[in-house]
Scaffold this active site. Structure first.
Site, PDB file in Angstrom:
ATOM      1  CB  SER A  31      -0.916   0.000   1.228  1.00  9.95           C
ATOM      2  OG  SER A  31      -0.157  -0.136   2.409  1.00  9.95           O
TER       3      SER A  31
ATOM      4  CG  ASN B 142      -3.389  -4.808  13.130  1.00  9.06           C
ATOM      5  OD1 ASN B 142      -2.854  -4.721  12.020  1.00  9.06           O
ATOM      6  ND2 ASN B 142      -3.788  -5.959  13.646  1.00  9.06           N
TER       7      ASN B 142
ATOM      8  CB  THR C 240     -41.215  26.058  -6.568  1.00  7.65           C
ATOM      9  OG1 THR C 240     -42.364  26.482  -7.290  1.00  7.65           O
ATOM     10  CG2 THR C 240     -41.042  26.943  -5.346  1.00  7.65           C
ATOM     11  CG  HIS C 241     -42.354  22.575  -9.226  1.00 11.82           C
ATOM     12  ND1 HIS C 241     -42.534  21.264  -8.845  1.00 11.82           N
ATOM     13  CD2 HIS C 241     -43.046  23.321  -8.325  1.00 11.82           C
ATOM     14  CE1 HIS C 241     -43.319  21.219  -7.790  1.00 11.82           C
ATOM     15  NE2 HIS C 241     -43.637  22.443  -7.433  1.00 11.82           N
TER      16      HIS C 241
ATOM     17  CB  SER D 132     -16.104  25.402 -28.640  1.00 14.24           C
ATOM     18  OG  SER D 132     -16.155  24.568 -29.777  1.00 14.24           O
TER      19      SER D 132
ATOM     20  CE  LYS E  60     -20.512  25.770 -26.996  1.00 20.55           C
ATOM     21  NZ  LYS E  60     -21.769  25.454 -26.350  1.00 20.55           N
TER      22      LYS E  60
ATOM     23  CG  ASN F 104     -18.466  25.633 -23.689  1.00 11.55           C
ATOM     24  OD1 ASN F 104     -19.517  26.128 -24.100  1.00 11.55           O
ATOM     25  ND2 ASN F 104     -17.669  24.903 -24.439  1.00 11.55           N
TER      26      ASN F 104
ATOM     27  CD  GLU G 152     -20.454  22.135 -18.617  1.00  8.78           C
ATOM     28  OE1 GLU G 152     -20.526  21.103 -19.282  1.00  8.78           O
ATOM     29  OE2 GLU G 152     -20.115  23.226 -19.104  1.00  8.78           O
TER      30      GLU G 152
ATOM     31  CE1 TYR H 197      -5.760  -3.302   9.143  1.00  8.42           C
ATOM     32  CE2 TYR H 197      -4.964  -5.534   8.778  1.00  8.42           C
ATOM     33  CZ  TYR H 197      -5.092  -4.220   8.361  1.00  8.42           C
ATOM     34  OH  TYR H 197      -4.552  -3.840   7.159  1.00  8.42           O
TER      35      TYR H 197
ATOM     36  CD  GLN I 151      -2.629  -2.486   2.388  1.00 13.71           C
ATOM     37  OE1 GLN I 151      -1.890  -2.742   3.327  1.00 13.71           O
ATOM     38  NE2 GLN I 151      -2.482  -3.037   1.201  1.00 13.71           N
TER      39      GLN I 151
ATOM     40  CE  LYS J 264      -3.709   3.336   5.274  1.00 13.96           C
ATOM     41  NZ  LYS J 264      -4.492   2.081   5.142  1.00 13.96           N
TER      42      LYS J 264
END
Ligand code: ARG
Length: 477
Positions: free
Chosen positions: A31, A118, A163-164, A285, A291, A293, A298, A325, A330, A333
């Site tokens: 690891s 451990n 709303t909506h 773009s 463009k 963007n 996003e 353990y 392991q 992480k």
């Protein structure tokens, strides 16, 4: 047949083995690439452990001094990027102990007295989780400060509330931004709670059952700044709840960021036109020259998926594990580090985006005039003149229909036109549909009225100071 075993390798636990490890499984079980990151936590933990072993006369003062000096030299070489990781080192704990023993000989072999990897790895991760919780909390404070600043700088700007995703009632932009302020304030608290969950010393639990050496666990806790020691060695070495708390806090923060970024994407579209993103937070773009963007908004929205993945991953790793353990752990992480790094980067990016965006006040106001958002207030006006609400609802509904057919707004109706619809409409009726007045009237505590939002801003600033002080106190301690 080719020999795939590693003849050279003698693991620190190699005593009871006759055969050599297979290269592939050795690499598979390692690891180091991931847990390199906790080298500093491992070294301070080992220094505290050796101080305590000497104090308890488990090892001699000379051995302790040699160990501490050796560990500090190793820390220096890791910091300078000079430390040579052996390909055979399984994890950071073994790498450091191997280097120490190579340097100082027999004394190095005494460091691990009364300790197991451990409780060592659990201690390191608690130590590191506290730091990670603080850096997320710090990034959140910056995000929150920017929301306060932008809310203050644009005080009075009116926009449509939804709303909506349909226009509902006008609100102050400051009110809308502060909604995110309170989300991120709750996130801050979640990170502080994750800090608290991690603030517990595990060392002294040994492999699973405690140890026969007269360890002073409280002394180690004090040296490492942990406010308490764990109560049960089996639980302590197999507990990863504090990491789950941390990743959960990351997941909720990501969810909040994704909502804010979604609005940034919408608002910067031509259809809304409520904001223009700074060039530093937009991309072009490769084919369409016109463009601009909102890529980063996003991307932040998208990164939420990966943070959720980190949470579900860790929950799944921990599912059904028998005490105590298990090597499965392991796998804890990578997801934790990924979630924390991702959330800190996303906060930084979104903070900059919000701080530098241009608010198109006229577009917001124009949006707030449309959509008949004054309808509720017009009905309330009639209620004020004694009309039952149901009837008022009907009358205003007819007015909306009329305006819709004629392509007009409620604000364009004259007092006479209103009076023709219902005699209760007086000369003060047009004022009832004034967008600023509509907003200004909503002064219930927590509402969007100017007065209420002023108070809200003051409370946000206070909360900011309180949270900053508590985080500074932790960092100083
Ligand atoms: N690299 C291990 C981990 O991260 C350290 C603990 C190993 N303990 C063991 N008994 N194999 O979980």
């Amino acid at each position: 047949m080719a020999d795939n075993t590693n003849q050279e390798h003698k693991a620190l636990w190699g005593g009871r083995f006759e055969g050599h490890p297979e290269r592939f499984t050795q690499e598979f079980g390692a690891s180091l690439d991931v847990d390199k990151r906790i080298w500093e936590d491992d070294i301070v933990g080992s220094i505290a452990h050796s101080h305590m072993l000497a104090k308890q006369h488990v090892i001699s003062e000379e051995d302790m001094e040699a160990i501490v000096a050796g560990l500090k030299r190793i820390a220096g070489s890791i910091e300078r990027g000079e430390f040579v990781y052996d390909v055979d080192d399984e994890d950071i704990h073994m790498a450091i102990e191997r280097a120490l023993t190579e340097q100082i000989g027999e004394a190095g072999g005494r460091l691990h007295t009364g300790r197991s990897r451990n409780d060592q790895v659990a201690t390191d991760m608690h130590h590191c989780a506290r730091r990670m919780a603080c850096s997320c909390a710090r990034s959140l404070l910056e995000m929150r400060q920017t929301l306060i600043d932008v809310a203050e700088a644009n005080f009075g700007v009116v926009m449509p509330g939804y709303t909506h995703l349909q226009k509902a009632q006008p609100v102050l932009l400051s009110h809308h931004l502060l909604a995110y302020y309170w989300m991120f304030s709750r996130d801050f608290k979640r990170f502080m709670d994750a800090y608290d969950a991690a603030d517990e010393l595990v060392l002294g639990s040994a492999a699973l059952a405690g140890t026969t050496y007269p360890l002073d666990r409280t002394a180690v806790a004090d040296e490492l700044g942990f406010s308490r020691i764990s109560e049960n060695s089996l639980d302590a070495v197999s507990n990863r709840d504090y990491l789950l708390d941390l990743v959960y806090a990351c997941a909720v923060t990501s969810m909040h960021l994704s909502r804010l970024c979604e609005e940034i994407v919408l608002w910067s579209s031509d259809e809304f036109g409520f904001i223009r993103l700074d060039d530093a937070y937009s991309t072009g773009s490769s084919i369409m020259p016109q463009k601009k963007n909102p890529d980063f908004a996003e991307l932040v929205r998208g990164k939420t998926g990966r943070v959720y993945g980190d949470l579900v991953g860790l929950l799944t790793v921990m599912k059904s594990l028998p005490l105590a353990y298990d090597k499965d752990m392991q796998e804890d992480k990578e997801g934790v580090f990924d979630a924390v790094d991702t959330v800190c980067d996303c906060l930084r990016c979104t903070e900059g985006m919000v701080r530098t965006m241009h608010v198109c006040e006229d577009r917001m106001r124009a949006g707030a005039q449309g959509g008949f958002m004054a309808a509720t207030d017009l009905a309330d006006y009639l209620v004020g003149k004694g009309m039952p609400f149901r009837q008022a609802h009907e009358v205003v509904g007819e007015l909306v229909l009329k305006c819709e057919k004629e392509g007009r707004t409620l604000q364009s109706l004259s007092a006479e036109e209103l009076g023709r619809q219902a005699p209760e409409f007086g000369s003060d009726a047009p004022a009832a549909v004034d967008i600023d007045a509509i907003v200004a009237r909503r002064n219930t505590a927590g509402g969007t009225g100017h007065e209420a939002v002023r108070k809200q801003l003051a409370r946000a600033r206070e909360r900011q100071e309180d949270d900053r002080r508590s985080l500074d106190a932790i960092d100083a301690g």
